[in-house]
Every structure is written in structure tokens, then in C-alpha cells.
Motif scaffolding. Structure first.
Motif, PDB file in Angstrom:
ATOM      1  N   HIS A 127      -2.159  23.705  32.743  1.00 12.48           N
ATOM      2  CA  HIS A 127      -1.429  24.829  33.317  1.00 12.48           C
ATOM      3  C   HIS A 127      -2.384  25.943  33.730  1.00 12.48           C
ATOM      4  N   ASP A 129      -2.712  30.245  33.673  1.00 10.24           N
ATOM      5  CA  ASP A 129      -2.163  31.497  33.152  1.00 10.24           C
ATOM      6  C   ASP A 129      -2.562  32.651  34.054  1.00 10.24           C
ATOM      7  N   HIS A 189      -6.274  24.985  33.051  1.00 19.41           N
ATOM      8  CA  HIS A 189      -6.887  24.459  31.830  1.00 19.41           C
ATOM      9  C   HIS A 189      -5.916  23.593  31.058  1.00 19.41           C
TER      10      HIS A 189
HETATM   11 CO   LIG Z   1      -3.261  28.744  28.677  1.00 23.41          CO
END
Ligand SMILES: [Co+2]
Ligand SMILES: O=C(O)CCC(=O)C(=O)O
Ligand SMILES: O=C(O)CCC(=O)C(=O)O
Ligand SMILES: [Co+2]
Lengths: 384, 384
Positions: A127, A129, A189
Motif C-alpha cells: 500500500h 501512505d 511498501h
Molecule cells: Co504503511
């Protein structure tokens, strides 16, 4: 107490080279790292209503995410799942200590401490962020892959899990206890658990422009401010009723600009907005309100601790007027106690030596009483 | 057609002396005034779902307000009540003509035409409005008292009726058919009916700063814009984690400033916001979409009328790029048809002579077809 060792780097060198720019593995950032809480303690927290938690796992190849509180974990088996708890710093004083080494970055940029317990194979999936994070490996071992910033397609692997398409790794490292990986916003990551793992993410936050604008509008509405209507006593007759003239367009824009330029208004909003709690605080109110005498006495004899997750800031622009912001409210005080208030905002723990000089100051005693009565600060337990 | 006679004043002189500054009675502003609709027609409109209407009266000394649509009026008797209909210009072409003499004030400042039918003694009570209004007396007679701007206490005479405490009158006049009273925002006023009356208020609007800000925020959210996060790659190590530095505070403010300074973004928002319909339009869709051939032909032979209440504006800043705003949407077109688009925005009715030169322009034909198919413009009936 956790001591951060940025290898060859000073904190400033770390900021200059990596912060907001590129990810990096910091081997043994914490020497002899001990988990601040145990998996059992974490599992217990995730059974509580006030604690924000999630279970993430794959079921027949399909990602699942469930929100806590949870009643039991037995059905999960011993691999391929992870338990994530948000705002652990609100509920665990020990865990909150992990944040302290990162205070070279101002508190208003900090979000929370997120913890994850993961069994082998456990992961929240690949995902991206929108925030900077220091992922601190505790017990166990995890492999982290990090991709470069760029065009990445995101998709909902589950309605509560936004994942990213497979990416090429610019970092591919196995983290052991005490290792840290720093990841700026936008770098995809994925952490895969090799050995049952406890991992602690010190996460930061930065507001999107639209959230600030929207927050500002809500602030005005809630406080019934900004009601000034456009005025045009100098209006000139028009030939083209369908036109919004340049002058009129400017005056419309100027209405909003006027709100932004109102220094007191915007500062008030900003302080309250930045200190609003995003995660529920674990407030424990004292059984009875403190008396002024008690507070005055305690200031000479006890250390005080700030509630985990409580946001208490001051603006460089207005602190000298005796203004600070605590948990979404503006707090005003006499200018003579400014140094004491700064201490409260700068430090989680304030020692009696630091407060003795204020123990006879009525304004400070009143302020401390208010803060103690609200559970925002409490008496630190003596350390053995 | 209504011809406005501002007595000795030119429209500019009226604006210079009275607009947004002080109220004034304009005797015989309309000579030989004829009500554009009859009380029966108005009563009929107020029985329709789409029409916003209110009945205001006093019952045993207490003010009452009921919202339409209404089923009958028989129970009301023949005094002490009034029926108010909002946005009459959306539903009655004849009444909409009352607005035309006021086109020396740009359309974006206009709100709607509000009509009231009142029996002797009927009134909506003493109140203050946030908008400029020309109250045009039709048949009958009403006495208008107007007080000066100042500190006036408002109170809810009924949950839907915000009234003002008694005030001293700086104007106290009986209005007869054709008389007009102009009242700027903030001046308390009260109209009491002496003889059964039809009265027509050409009302204007000006946005409060907070509404603009809030509208801008909503616009960004709805269009998923403004998501840029604060970036701080140049961050310096701090000693005082509780401080929001001057530089950081400026960068937070700059995030909002950046949205405001985005010319395309703000213009887009402003055009859509200013043309959004506040009162439901009485759209009548054509039975079938028009063909391009039909439109081309009609442009040479028919007049076109803009739907009552439809807001169609262009910004002086961007019209030359081939952009205008209609009913809350941005409409783009080729720059060669700009003069034609201006006509559509400037005039309720466009005559065939004005459009003939565009009747072979494919871009204009396509635009007209879209507008006709949406019911925004329609074929004007020939006037006998
Ligand atoms: Co993360
Ligand atoms: O611990 C995890 O599984 C997720 C950590 C993570 O992705 C983060 O902190 O950004
Ligand atoms: O016609 C009425 O009774 C009310 C008119 C009025 O107050 C207005 O238009 O502002
Ligand atoms: Co009024």
C-alpha cells in the motif's frame, strides 16, 4: 527509555538527506530493543471499545479486514494474519516512550503510534501512505519491500483495504529487533512477516489543503463567524447584466481573502484544528477535583505527565500573548507563566525541579488544576 | 413591459445616492401599473408542490406561518393574512418582466421576484432582511414603515418568522399601485395592508464570506481537488516540540492561499456557485430533442426566451477563453461565438435578428440545441 541511533547521521543530517525525500533502513536504530508491550497486552487492548483496531488476513486468497473490538483470536490460527492497533500511545505509557526520540520533529507533525502484531505470513498488504513513518521492528522478523514514488495504481483489495499494484523494490530488507525503516509519503511498501513480529510505527501527518480549508469553514460556521455580506455601495450601472465584472470578481475573492488575513481568526482556527484529537483519548478523570492547595504542594513534590496522545501546542506568533492550544481549545493565561506553559507543551513529563518556581504562582496553579481536573495531565508514578 | 421611472434620478444617480445606503420611496416608479398576475393565479401557484410559498397571519395575537403547497384558502377569512410566493419569476413570464427594468444592476446580484397577496391588516410582520429589495406596490394599498440601520434586537415571533423589536420610522408612507419602496440590507421594515394588495419584491442577494468559503470547500471536496499535502523537506531539527514555528504557521496558511490563488480553480468555483439555482426552476423539457437542422432553421425565424430564474453569467476574466456558467455548470465553447453567448447571458429574450448571423455556426447550433434540450431556453411565443 528508547535511545535512537541514526547510525552516522545526526538528526539534522537525517532530515536533510531522507525526510520527505527517500526511504532508508536504519540498522539497530534502537540497540537492545525491548517491546514496550507484549502481544497479550496488545490483544487485550484490542478487545476494548475505545481502542481502534483491525485484523487483516487473507481468506482463500482474498484480503479481509475486520474492525475491533475483538472477542477472541483463537479462530485465527498461527499464521497469515496481523492485528493492528491505532494510537497505542493513548493507551500505553511504555509504548508512548517510543515517540520521544523523534521529538526533533515538531509535535504538530506527529500523528500517533501504531502497533502491529503479526504471525508468519501476516501483512496488511502492499500500500501507499500519505504520511511519513518510522516503522520500528520489535520482536520477530519482517521483510520490507519499498518501491519508488511514481505512478502507481491503487485499488480496493477489500472495502477497507486500499492496496497498490505490484511494484519494483528500491529497498528489500529483513528487519530484526531494533531495526527501523523510514518511509516518506507516496512510496509504496509492503511488510511480510517472517517470524512472529511486534512492530511499532511512529506515524506523522500533514493536512491536505482542502482539509484545512474545509476545517476553517466549519470553524467559522460553528462559531457563527464570517457573516459579513458583500457590500457594493459604489456600484456602477451595467450594460451587460450577464457579466461578472473583474472588479466584482475581485471583491468576491476578497471576501474569502479577508477571512484568511484576519490574523486572530486564522491563528485561533489553526491552533484548535492542529490540536484536535483524531484518535480517542484515554482520559481518566480524578475522583475529585484538585484543590489549589493540593496543586501548589504537588508542584514541588511530584512529576506530572501529559496524557498520551494529547496535543498541546503554542504558536510562535502568539505565545507571547499568553495563548496556547490544548486538545482543540484555546487556553489563555498570564504572560508571566509563559515559560511554564512552554514546558507543558514541549515535554511529556515535567519534573518537580522544573515546576517548583511556579508553585506559588496562582495563575499557574489554577491552570494546572484545570488540566489535572480534566485528566489532561496526571501525577507521574515515581520510577523505582 | 414595465418601464421604471426613478423620478428625477438616473439609474446611476439612484445607485450613488441610495443603493446599499438608504431607503427611499419612488412614487409612480411604474406608471399605470397593472398586476402581472391576479390573486387567483397566485393562489393557484401556491397550491403547486414546486412553488415555495407561505401563509402568514396572526391567530389570537400570536404570529403563525405555514408553508405551502396549500389546498384551500377559505378558512382564512378576508382580513389579517397574507400569502407569499417565492421565485415567482420561475413560474410566471409576465411577472418576470418586472425584473427587466432593474437590469442596470448585474444579474449575479439578483435573487428572485417574491410576490405577496395580502388582505387588509395582512403583514409578514416587522423584520430585517440581509438583502436589497425594491418592493413594488400593485393593486391595493399598503403602509410601509422603515427604520434606520442600527442595533435592533431580533426574535422568533414564530419558529419560521424572525421579527425585530419595535423601531422608530424614518420612512412612513402609504404606497399605491405603481409606487416602489427601495430598502437596503439591515433597515428594519414592516408593511401593513390597508386595502387588499398585490405587491412584488425584486430581491437581491449578496453572499456572506463564510458561505463563499464553505461553498469553495464543498466544491473542492465534490470534485476531489485540493488534495495536495503539506511538504516540508527542508525541516530543521527543533528543540521545542510543542511549538508551531512562524515558518510552519505560514506554510499552513499558504496551503489555503494556494487554493485561492489558483485562478482557474477559483474562477470555476465562482461561476458555478453564483449560477447555482437557489429556487427550483420550472423546467419543461421538449418532447423530443431538437435536431441540428431544426435549431439552425429556428435561429433565423424565432425568438428564444431564457427560462425564468435561470442564472447564466460570464466572468469578464474568462469569457474571452470561451467559458460561461449556466445553472451551476461551466460551459465551454469556441471563441468565435462569444458575442452570441454574451447575448444569451445578458438578455432574457433574444430576437431572431440578433441570432441570424450565428444560424450557420455549428458550434452555436450545438450549444443552442443543448440549451433547448435541457429546457434552459425555449421558443418565445410570438407576441400578437
Ligand atoms: Co504503511
Ligand atoms: O505494521 C504493519 O503491518 C503496517 C505498517 C505500515 O505500513 C505503516 O506503518 O505505514
Ligand atoms: O410583501 C411583504 O409582505 C413582504 C415584503 C418584504 O418585506 C420584502 O420584500 O423584503
Ligand atoms: Co422584507
Amino acid at each position: 527509555m528508547y535511545v535512537l541511533d541514526l547510525a552516522q547521521l545526526t538528526p539534522q543530517a537525517f532530515l536533510d538527506e531522507y525526510w520527505q525525500k527517500k526511504p532508508v533502513v536504519i540498522r539497530q536504530g534502537f540497540k537492545d530493543f525491548q517491546d514496550p508491550i507484549s502481544p497479550d497486552e496488545m490483544a487485550g487492548l484490542a478487545m476494548e471499545e475505545e481502542v481502534q483496531s483491525r485484523l487483516v488476513y487473507k481468506e482463500e486468497g482474498k484480503w479481509q479486514a475486520k474492525f475491533g473490538p475483538f472477542e477472541s483470536y483463537e479462530h485465527l490460527g498461527n499464521e497469515n494474519w496481523s492485528l493492528v492497533v491505532q494510537a497505542l500511545d493513548n493507551f500505553s505509557e511504555e509504548a508512548a516512550q517510543l515517540i520521544e526520540p523523534f521529538r526533533f520533529i515538531p509535535h504538530w507533525r506527529l500523528d500517533d503510534l501504531m502497533a502491529s502484531f503479526a504471525t508468519p505470513g501476516g501483512s496488511v498488504g502492499p500500500h501507499i501512505d500519505n504520511y511519513d513513518v518510522f516503522i520500528c521492528q520489535g520482536s520477530g522478523k519482517r521483510r520490507w519491500r519499498v518501491g519508488d514514488r511514481g505512478q502507481h495504481t491503487e485499488f480496493a483489495a477489500h472495502e477497507a483495504l486500499l492496496h497498490v499494484e505490484p511494484f519494483e523494490a528500491i529497498i528489500d530488507a529483513e528487519l530484526e529487533p531494533g531495526d527501523i525503516i523510514y518511509i516518506p509519503p507516496g512510496f509504496p511498501h509492503e511488510g511480510i512477516t517472517l517470524e512472529t513480529s511486534m512492530s511499532f510505527s511512529v506515524g506523522f501527518r500533514a493536512n491536505a489543503a482542502v482539509n484545512l480549508l474545509s476545517g476553517f469553514a466549519d470553524y467559522l460556521i460553528d462559531n457563527e463567524l464570517g457573516g459579513q455580506l458583500l457590500e457594493d455601495p459604489d456600484r456602477k450601472v451595467v450594460e451587460h447584466s450577464g457579466e461578472v465584472s473583474k472588479a466584482d470578481y475581485q471583491s468576491i475573492k476578497a471576501q474569502i481573502q479577508g477571512l484568511l488575513d484576519d490574523e486572530r481568526l486564522f491563528a485561533s482556527f489553526a491552533g484548535k484544528f492542529l490540536t484536535s484529537a483524531k484518535h480517542e483519548l484515554d482520559i481518566m478523570l480524578p475522583e475529585e477535583p484538585f484543590t489549589l492547595e493540593e496543586v501548589s504542594q504537588l508542584l514541588t513534590s511530584h512529576a506530572f505527565k501529559r496524557l498520551g496522545g494529547l496535543r498541546a501546542f503554542y504558536l510562535a506568533n502568539t505565545i507571547e500573548q499568553g495563548i496556547c492550544y490544548i486538545n482543540g481549545e484555546q487556553v489563555e493565561f498570564s504572560v508571566e507563566i509563559i515559560p511554564a506553559v512552554k514546558l507543558l507543551c514541549d515535554q511529556v513529563t515535567v519534573e518537580p525541579e522544573e515546576l517548583t518556581q511556579w508553585s506559588s504562582n496562582l495563575d499557574f496553579i489554577n491552570l494546572m488544576k484545570d488540566l489535572l481536573d480534566q485528566g489532561y495531565w496526571y501525577l507521574a508514578e515515581s520510577e523505582a
